[in-house]
Design a protein around this motif. Structure first.
Motif, PDB file in Angstrom:
ATOM      1  N   ILE A 230      50.688  52.251  37.022  1.00 28.51           N
ATOM      2  CA  ILE A 230      51.810  51.394  37.188  1.00 28.51           C
ATOM      3  C   ILE A 230      51.197  50.328  38.486  1.00 28.51           C
ATOM      4  CG2 ILE A 230      54.114  50.542  37.791  1.00 28.51           C
ATOM      5  CD1 ILE A 230      55.064  52.907  36.180  1.00 28.51           C
ATOM      6  N   ALA A 231      50.801  51.082  39.523  1.00 31.41           N
ATOM      7  CA  ALA A 231      50.365  50.394  40.874  1.00 31.41           C
ATOM      8  C   ALA A 231      49.047  49.700  40.481  1.00 31.41           C
ATOM      9  CB  ALA A 231      50.194  51.695  41.896  1.00 31.41           C
ATOM     10  N   TYR A 232      48.334  50.340  39.903  1.00 31.25           N
ATOM     11  CA  TYR A 232      46.807  49.758  39.583  1.00 31.25           C
ATOM     12  C   TYR A 232      47.365  48.393  38.896  1.00 31.25           C
ATOM     13  CZ  TYR A 232      42.592  48.288  37.032  1.00 31.25           C
ATOM     14  OH  TYR A 232      41.732  47.653  36.651  1.00 31.25           O
ATOM     15  N   LEU A 233      48.087  48.541  37.846  1.00 31.56           N
ATOM     16  CA  LEU A 233      48.434  47.120  37.020  1.00 31.56           C
ATOM     17  C   LEU A 233      49.109  46.199  37.958  1.00 31.56           C
ATOM     18  CD1 LEU A 233      49.418  48.804  33.511  1.00 31.56           C
ATOM     19  CD2 LEU A 233      47.420  47.741  34.084  1.00 31.56           C
ATOM     20  N   ILE A 234      50.066  46.673  38.612  1.00 30.92           N
ATOM     21  CA  ILE A 234      50.701  45.610  39.532  1.00 30.92           C
ATOM     22  C   ILE A 234      49.596  45.145  40.341  1.00 30.92           C
ATOM     23  CG2 ILE A 234      52.387  45.358  41.452  1.00 30.92           C
ATOM     24  CD1 ILE A 234      53.988  47.587  40.286  1.00 30.92           C
ATOM     25  N   ASP A 235      48.698  45.671  40.963  1.00 28.69           N
ATOM     26  CA  ASP A 235      47.654  45.228  41.875  1.00 28.69           C
ATOM     27  C   ASP A 235      46.709  44.271  41.254  1.00 28.69           C
ATOM     28  OD1 ASP A 235      46.191  45.184  44.757  1.00 28.69           O
ATOM     29  OD2 ASP A 235      44.814  46.026  43.474  1.00 28.69           O
ATOM     30  N   ARG A 236      46.559  44.681  39.927  1.00 27.07           N
ATOM     31  CA  ARG A 236      45.594  43.731  39.375  1.00 27.07           C
ATOM     32  C   ARG A 236      46.282  42.466  38.895  1.00 27.07           C
ATOM     33  NH1 ARG A 236      42.458  45.373  33.647  1.00 27.07           N
ATOM     34  NH2 ARG A 236      44.717  44.663  32.914  1.00 27.07           N
ATOM     35  N   TYR A 237      47.387  42.234  38.476  1.00 29.69           N
ATOM     36  CA  TYR A 237      48.134  41.165  38.525  1.00 29.69           C
ATOM     37  C   TYR A 237      48.208  40.238  39.507  1.00 29.69           C
ATOM     38  CZ  TYR A 237      52.257  38.198  37.341  1.00 29.69           C
ATOM     39  OH  TYR A 237      52.951  37.128  37.216  1.00 29.69           O
ATOM     40  N   ARG A 238      48.571  41.222  40.652  1.00 26.30           N
ATOM     41  CA  ARG A 238      48.530  40.286  41.815  1.00 26.30           C
ATOM     42  C   ARG A 238      47.231  39.769  42.420  1.00 26.30           C
ATOM     43  NH1 ARG A 238      47.019  41.399  47.046  1.00 26.30           N
ATOM     44  NH2 ARG A 238      45.745  42.977  46.303  1.00 26.30           N
ATOM     45  N   ARG A 240      44.835  38.809  40.243  1.00 26.22           N
ATOM     46  CA  ARG A 240      44.437  37.569  39.210  1.00 26.22           C
ATOM     47  C   ARG A 240      45.398  36.571  39.784  1.00 26.22           C
ATOM     48  NH1 ARG A 240      43.479  40.590  33.802  1.00 26.22           N
ATOM     49  NH2 ARG A 240      41.467  41.756  34.383  1.00 26.22           N
ATOM     50  N   ARG A 241      46.628  36.722  39.983  1.00 28.53           N
ATOM     51  CA  ARG A 241      47.358  35.444  40.506  1.00 28.53           C
ATOM     52  C   ARG A 241      46.901  34.723  41.821  1.00 28.53           C
ATOM     53  NH1 ARG A 241      53.777  35.713  40.651  1.00 28.53           N
ATOM     54  NH2 ARG A 241      53.028  35.675  42.661  1.00 28.53           N
ATOM     55  N   LYS A 242      46.503  35.751  42.510  1.00 26.28           N
ATOM     56  CA  LYS A 242      45.772  35.217  43.748  1.00 26.28           C
ATOM     57  C   LYS A 242      44.578  34.658  43.553  1.00 26.28           C
ATOM     58  CE  LYS A 242      44.740  37.135  48.131  1.00 26.28           C
ATOM     59  NZ  LYS A 242      44.276  38.430  48.824  1.00 26.28           N
ATOM     60  N   ALA A 243      43.692  34.995  42.661  1.00 26.03           N
ATOM     61  CA  ALA A 243      42.346  34.380  42.295  1.00 26.03           C
ATOM     62  C   ALA A 243      42.703  32.901  41.748  1.00 26.03           C
ATOM     63  CB  ALA A 243      41.622  35.294  41.245  1.00 26.03           C
ATOM     64  N   GLU A 247      41.818  29.025  42.960  1.00 27.90           N
ATOM     65  CA  GLU A 247      40.909  28.332  42.089  1.00 27.90           C
ATOM     66  C   GLU A 247      41.676  26.954  41.931  1.00 27.90           C
ATOM     67  OE1 GLU A 247      39.871  29.608  38.298  1.00 27.90           O
ATOM     68  OE2 GLU A 247      39.100  31.518  39.105  1.00 27.90           O
ATOM     69  N   SER A 248      42.935  26.946  41.700  1.00 28.92           N
ATOM     70  CA  SER A 248      43.684  25.520  41.618  1.00 28.92           C
ATOM     71  C   SER A 248      44.021  24.939  42.966  1.00 28.92           C
ATOM     72  CB  SER A 248      44.907  25.792  40.709  1.00 28.92           C
ATOM     73  OG  SER A 248      45.814  26.616  41.630  1.00 28.92           O
ATOM     74  N   ALA A 249      43.889  25.604  43.918  1.00 35.23           N
ATOM     75  CA  ALA A 249      44.079  25.088  45.278  1.00 35.23           C
ATOM     76  C   ALA A 249      42.836  24.208  45.601  1.00 35.23           C
ATOM     77  CB  ALA A 249      44.280  25.920  46.358  1.00 35.23           C
TER      78      ALA A 249
END
Lengths: 249, 112
Positions: A230-238, A240-243, A247-249
């Protein structure tokens, strides 16, 4: 002096630096726990040399307690093996997370197999905290110095304290029992550099006791594998969203 | 309790092999992991969650003398201690000394 000799000298130095870790707070706390194990072994009817052999051969306090417990209960060898091995599955991810940080491309596998014996919770925390400050080519030697010395020292402590210390006064024993967990809490948090480790820390703390109520036999495994994932998945989601937002910035 | 040699067989098989088997698997698995890999991130998370689960259980369900102390005192000692540790700028010495001090003071006050 040849270059080779100089390297050897450097390695010996790092071995000694590792050895000195035996005087660190967590190592001293562990020693008091092994004094406790020695008293427990005596009470359970184990001989001095059996208690020492168990410390050297298993080198994992929970597994040692479980084996003594199942011997007391008269369990057969298969049942004892099962009980101990279930409690030791956690060793696999603990070792696997240390090995990539410890080895160089040239480190022989047999050395890692040999040194893995000295990995238990205290040395795992020590490695996770200190390996990054040691030059990579010296990390194996550094850990060998710490791990082997810690194991041998505790084996000696079990041998010496056997029959001498039967019990600490309750107040002292209570404080000693509390030292181990609070040390792990602060040192693991202090050494956590990645967000994923902090997430896993928090989830593990919550899930451990919770799962102990739900499934006492497999609580640590469920909390570890489930909570870690769960920790890994939350971190991966975080991440990805940051990436994406970068990109859009 | 048991015959002398049999205890050593038990220690070797049900103790040494039963634990080191997993350590060896850990070496073989860890040896394939790259230090920057996604898989190592996951393994790190699992190892940390495992160790913290064991740690939290030591506080919530202690064995030995500590089992006689009230749960709220142990949780307060660990919780307030952790807060002080964070406030101190993550000084491990504070993270160890503060909870122990709270626990000991609590036990002394509660003593009949």
């Amino acid at each position: 002096m040849s270059a080779e000799q100089r390297i050897e000298r450097g390695s010996l130095n790092w071995f000694l630096v590792g050895m000195r870790g035996v005087l660190s707070l967590p190592a001293l706390i562990l020693m008091t726990s092994y004094v406790g194990f020695s008293a427990f072994a005596l009470e359970a009817g184990l001989s001095r040399s059996e208690a020492v052999a168990m410390t050297l051969g298993i080198w994992a306090l929970p597994a040692q307690m479980i084996l003594v417990g199942s011997m007391l209960g008269g369990a057969n060898i298969a049942a004892s093996f099962l009980a101990v091995t279930l409690s030791s599955i956690r060793m696999m991810p603990m070792v696997a997370s240390i090995v990539p940080e410890m080895r160089t491309p040239k480190t022989p596998v047999w050395i890692l197999l040999f040194l893995s014996h000295f990995i238990a919770i205290t040395s795992w925390v020590f490695a996770a905290t200190h390996l990054r400050d040691v030059p990579r080519q010296h990390r194996v030697v550094f850990f060998a110095g710490f791990g082997m010395t810690l194991t041998l020292t505790n084996a000696v402590i079990v041998g010496i304290s056997y029959g001498i210390v039967s019990q600490f006064p309750p107040m002292v024993a209570g404080a000693l029992f509390m030292l181990t967990p609070v040390y792990f809490v602060s040192s693991i948090w202090a050494s956590a550099k990645q967000v994923v480790v902090k997430l896993a820390f928090v989830i593990g703390v919550v899930l451990g006791p919770l799962m102990a109520l739900v499934s006492p036999q497999f609580d640590v495994l469920i909390a570890g594998i489930g909570g870690g994932t769960i920790a890994y998945l939350i971190d991966r989601y975080r991440r990805r969203r940051k990436a994406v937002s970068q990109e859009s910035a | 309790m048991l015959e002398e040699y049999w205890v050593y067989v038990l220690i070797a098989v049900a103790g040494f092999l039963a634990t080191d088997f997993w350590r060896w698997l850990g070496v073989l698995a860890g040896n394939r992991l790259n230090e920057e890999s996604e898989a190592l991130n996951w393994v790190r998370a699992v190892a940390t969650a495992l160790v913290m689960a064991v740690t939290a259980k030591l506080i919530v369900f202690p064995t030995g003398t500590l089992a006689n102390s009230p749960l709220w005192l142990r949780l307060a000692a660990a919780g307030i201690g952790f807060a002080l540790f964070l406030a101190s700028g993550k000084k491990v010495a504070v993270g160890v000394a503060a909870p122990i001090a709270i626990l000991v003071v609590g036990l002394l006050i509660l003593q009949p």
